[in-house]
Design a protein around this motif. Sequence first.
Motif, short mmCIF file in Angstrom:
data_model
loop_
_atom_site.label_atom_id
_atom_site.label_comp_id
_atom_site.label_asym_id
_atom_site.label_seq_id
_atom_site.Cartn_x
_atom_site.Cartn_y
_atom_site.Cartn_z
N GLY A 27 0.84 -1.18 0.00
CA GLY A 27 0.00 0.00 0.00
C GLY A 27 0.88 1.24 0.00
N PHE A 28 0.47 2.27 -0.72
CA PHE A 28 1.33 3.45 -0.85
C PHE A 28 0.49 4.72 -0.83
CE2 PHE A 28 3.72 6.71 -3.03
CZ PHE A 28 5.00 6.55 -2.53
N ASP A 29 1.04 5.75 -0.19
CA ASP A 29 0.38 7.06 -0.18
C ASP A 29 1.39 8.11 0.26
OD1 ASP A 29 -1.74 8.79 -0.54
OD2 ASP A 29 -2.46 8.61 1.52
N THR A 30 1.05 9.37 0.02
CA THR A 30 1.85 10.48 0.52
C THR A 30 0.92 11.55 1.06
OG1 THR A 30 1.87 11.70 -1.59
CG2 THR A 30 3.64 10.09 -1.23
N ALA A 52 2.60 0.44 3.32
CA ALA A 52 1.99 -0.58 4.17
C ALA A 52 2.28 -1.97 3.62
CB ALA A 52 0.48 -0.36 4.26
N ALA A 53 2.61 -2.88 4.54
CA ALA A 53 2.83 -4.28 4.20
C ALA A 53 2.10 -5.10 5.24
CB ALA A 53 4.31 -4.61 4.18
N ALA A 163 -2.55 4.21 3.58
CA ALA A 163 -1.63 3.27 2.93
C ALA A 163 -2.09 1.84 3.14
CB ALA A 163 -0.22 3.46 3.50
N TRP A 164 -2.52 1.52 4.35
CA TRP A 164 -2.99 0.16 4.65
C TRP A 164 -4.22 -0.19 3.82
CZ3 TRP A 164 -7.83 -1.05 6.57
CH2 TRP A 164 -8.06 -2.40 6.87
#
Length: 221
Positions: A27-30, A52-53, A163-164
């Motif tokens: 999961g990815f975000d900024t 997130a992993a 992100a999660w």
Amino acid sequence: MKVCYTDDARAVNKWLNKHAAGAAALGFDTETACAFPGRKPPAPGPHVLQIAAGDACLVAHLISGDVCASGALADVLSDPSVVKVGVGLDDDAVELYNIDSRMKLSGRLDIGGPRKGRRIALREVAYRAIGGPIAPKAKKIACSNWAMRRLQTTQLAYAARDAWLGAALLLREIEARLSAGAAAADEAAAALGASEAKLAAETRDRLKEKVALEGKIEDLL
């Protein structure tokens, strides 16, 4: 959810080596601080990066420290075989590269739709995927100062959830498709079994007819 909040490249390396090694998707975000009239504009963003992993999330502060010097981070971001899942990732990729050319975001899976089309918010994507509402995000937190040197607990929770959620939605979609595929396979097997049973019965009937016919021929001879 376990959240690692840091602005240190060594801590980022350690987290990625522990949680992201071998991962197929993350999961990815900024987050970027908003510019308001009458206030000093913040430095160019993004100011926070989240990965997130599973149930673990890294919240890396880019406004301070040396996060961009993380070799592991550069490797993970640029690896096209590791899918980064989120919303608005094309914009994130441009902004990250603009603040540091080592931050090349490849392997993007934007679940919010095309960049030039109607972008769907992450919360709406989640609603469609789970068939029900999730807790709304506080606009006050979304527009808070992500450029401050020390984030608040509410900001960390907000950032980690985004992100999660991206990774969780992808996992849910994969599980749904696998389940549908398994059900289709079961149906196909059942249909094949029925066809085989029918074919076997027809074969037995034909053998009986053949035996009876051969008996009649013998009687005629």
